[in-house]
Scaffold this active site. Structure first.
Site, PDB file in Angstrom:
ATOM      1  N   GLY A  93      42.398   9.627 -61.560  1.00 40.20           N
ATOM      2  CA  GLY A  93      42.591   8.419 -62.357  1.00 40.20           C
ATOM      3  C   GLY A  93      41.322   7.922 -63.027  1.00 40.20           C
ATOM      4  N   GLY A 130      48.994  12.746 -62.209  1.00 42.15           N
ATOM      5  CA  GLY A 130      49.332  11.334 -62.054  1.00 42.15           C
ATOM      6  C   GLY A 130      49.541  10.682 -63.408  1.00 42.15           C
ATOM      7  N   GLY A 131      48.498  10.033 -63.925  1.00 40.54           N
ATOM      8  CA  GLY A 131      48.601   9.248 -65.156  1.00 40.54           C
ATOM      9  C   GLY A 131      49.299   9.971 -66.304  1.00 40.54           C
ATOM     10  N   SER A 159      42.870  13.741 -63.110  1.00 41.05           N
ATOM     11  CA  SER A 159      42.713  13.565 -64.562  1.00 41.05           C
ATOM     12  C   SER A 159      43.156  14.773 -65.382  1.00 41.05           C
ATOM     13  CB  SER A 159      41.270  13.171 -64.901  1.00 41.05           C
ATOM     14  OG  SER A 159      40.945  11.946 -64.262  1.00 41.05           O
ATOM     15  N   ASN A 219      53.306  13.124 -60.220  1.00 42.21           N
ATOM     16  CA  ASN A 219      53.229  12.087 -59.199  1.00 42.21           C
ATOM     17  C   ASN A 219      53.211  10.745 -59.929  1.00 42.21           C
ATOM     18  OD1 ASN A 219      52.599  10.346 -57.150  1.00 42.21           O
ATOM     19  ND2 ASN A 219      50.557  11.176 -56.748  1.00 42.21           N
ATOM     20  N   TRP A 220      54.371  10.088 -59.969  1.00 35.44           N
ATOM     21  CA  TRP A 220      54.457   8.835 -60.736  1.00 35.44           C
ATOM     22  C   TRP A 220      53.789   7.669 -60.019  1.00 35.44           C
ATOM     23  CZ3 TRP A 220      60.300   8.752 -62.623  1.00 35.44           C
ATOM     24  CH2 TRP A 220      60.477   9.717 -63.633  1.00 35.44           C
ATOM     25  N   LYS A 221      53.454   7.836 -58.758  1.00 30.44           N
ATOM     26  CA  LYS A 221      52.870   6.745 -57.957  1.00 30.44           C
ATOM     27  C   LYS A 221      53.778   5.517 -58.041  1.00 30.44           C
ATOM     28  CE  LYS A 221      48.425   8.889 -58.576  1.00 30.44           C
ATOM     29  NZ  LYS A 221      46.987   8.785 -58.712  1.00 30.44           N
ATOM     30  N   HIS A 279      47.995  12.248 -49.615  1.00 31.05           N
ATOM     31  CA  HIS A 279      47.311  11.891 -50.863  1.00 31.05           C
ATOM     32  C   HIS A 279      46.145  10.953 -50.532  1.00 31.05           C
ATOM     33  CE1 HIS A 279      46.523  10.141 -54.780  1.00 31.05           C
ATOM     34  NE2 HIS A 279      47.166  11.187 -55.302  1.00 31.05           N
ATOM     35  N   GLU A 314      42.481  17.769 -54.733  1.00 35.05           N
ATOM     36  CA  GLU A 314      42.289  16.612 -55.601  1.00 35.05           C
ATOM     37  C   GLU A 314      40.989  15.902 -55.221  1.00 35.05           C
ATOM     38  OE1 GLU A 314      46.257  15.186 -57.382  1.00 35.05           O
ATOM     39  OE2 GLU A 314      45.937  14.132 -55.508  1.00 35.05           O
ATOM     40  N   GLU A 326      45.118   8.352 -51.867  1.00 37.69           N
ATOM     41  CA  GLU A 326      45.457   6.918 -51.908  1.00 37.69           C
ATOM     42  C   GLU A 326      46.113   6.490 -50.600  1.00 37.69           C
ATOM     43  OE1 GLU A 326      47.541   6.945 -55.670  1.00 37.69           O
ATOM     44  OE2 GLU A 326      45.638   7.391 -56.648  1.00 37.69           O
TER      45      GLU A 326
HETATM   46  P1  PGA Z   1      45.575  11.460 -62.036  1.00 34.04           P
HETATM   47  O1  PGA Z   1      46.175  11.429 -60.548  1.00 34.04           O
HETATM   48  O2  PGA Z   1      46.198  12.621 -62.748  1.00 34.04           O
HETATM   49  O3  PGA Z   1      45.984  10.133 -62.638  1.00 34.04           O
HETATM   50  O4  PGA Z   1      44.100  11.604 -61.918  1.00 34.04           O
HETATM   51  C1  PGA Z   1      46.386  12.625 -59.833  1.00 34.04           C
HETATM   52  C2  PGA Z   1      46.924  12.303 -58.475  1.00 34.04           C
HETATM   53  O5  PGA Z   1      46.488  11.313 -57.866  1.00 34.04           O
HETATM   54  O6  PGA Z   1      47.799  13.031 -57.947  1.00 34.04           O
END
Ligand code: PGA
Length: 265
Positions: free
Chosen positions: A182, A243-244, A222, A12-14, A104, A176, A106
């Site tokens: 993050g 994500g990250g 994470s 997930n590149w956001k 998600h 999640e 976010e």
């Molecule tokens: P993260 O994000 O790996 O940076 O914690 C995961 C996500 O939000 O899908």
């Protein structure tokens, strides 16, 4: 260890990476993961890239003829028409995508997405043959109060009407915990397994036993090369939403290789 279901690692590149970064990322992936770019190979783990909507076509072109899937981070609740700025599930499917991330945290917390809106996006995904990756997970306060299971079950119950009649193999649920996204603070592998089991049992009792066997449950929060195998080796965790650590091709390749090594044990 063999997995009962096909494992999935989803990036997930956001709202990150630009055209130029994406070109070198995909080039590195092609060099680092040759098996994924050979027509008749069947990689043991599915790999999915979810770039920002505007780069879906670019990623599709750069990863053409490969076994790497692409997916969106969002689809509109509406099928089409006068909805300025929106991108429909049909358009995402038209670009060759197979998946879409829905619900998600976010989107829920920063953009005020409601359960009803999430459900309408799931409906759009199903209508256009996109596999929804439904994200669920509790905040820190809920976890501290020990109410994480009832919280997640409530999120799932809110979507039951949209998930009630799906066929096997068409659903991914990502657990999640918000406090782990993050932050560098991870849920333990046991926490992830316990919640993945709960999600699978919920699918078994509320949807169907066939779907509970095939639904892929991912852990996200994470995840990185140094910890992915802890999650991946849990019986009910079928992969990760990353994500990250998915923003660098090097780390994506390292995570995939760590999971492949685990499968061969
Ligand atoms: P993260 O994000 O790996 O940076 O914690 C995961 C996500 O939000 O899908």
């Amino acid at each position: 260890m063999m997995h009962e279901r096909r494992p999935l690692l989803a990036a997930n590149w956001k709202q990150n990476l630009l055209w130029h970064d994406i070109e070198s990322y995909c080039e590195d992936l092609r060099a680092g993961l040759p098996d994924y770019f050979v027509e008749d190979s069947e990689p043991a783990i599915d790999l999915l890239i979810c770039p920002p909507l505007c780069y879906l076509g670019l990623v599709g072109a750069l990863l053409e003829d490969s076994h790497v899937y692409s997916g969106s981070q969002l689809v509109s609740m509406e099928g089409g028409g006068a909805f300025t700025g929106e991108v429909s599930a049909q358009m995402v499917a038209d670009l060759g995508c197979d998946y879409t991330i829905i619900g998600h945290s976010e989107r829920r917390n920063l953009f005020g997405e409601t359960e009803e809106q999430i459900g309408r996006r799931i409906q759009q995904a199903f209508d256009h043959d996109l596999v929804p990756i439904l994200c669920v997970g509790e905040d820190l306060e809920t976890r501290r109060a020990g109410r994480e299971q009832s919280f997640v079950l409530r999120q799932l119950d809110a979507q039951l009407q949209y998930l009630g009649d799906i066929d096997a193999g068409e659903l991914v649920v990502a657990y999640e915990p918000i406090w782990a996204i993050g932050t560098g603070e991870n849920a333990s592998a046991e926490d992830a397994q316990q919640m993945a089991r709960l999600i699978r049992e919920w699918v078994g009792s509320k949807v169907s036993s066939k779907v509970s066997e095939s639904v892929q449950v991912l852990y996200g929060g994470s995840v990185k090369a140094g910890n992915i195998v802890e999650y991946f080796s849990q019986p009910d965790v079928d992969g990760a939403l990353i994500g990250g650590a998915s923003l660098s091709s090097e780390s994506m390749i390292a995570m995939l290789q760590a999971c492949l090594a685990q499968l061969r044990i």
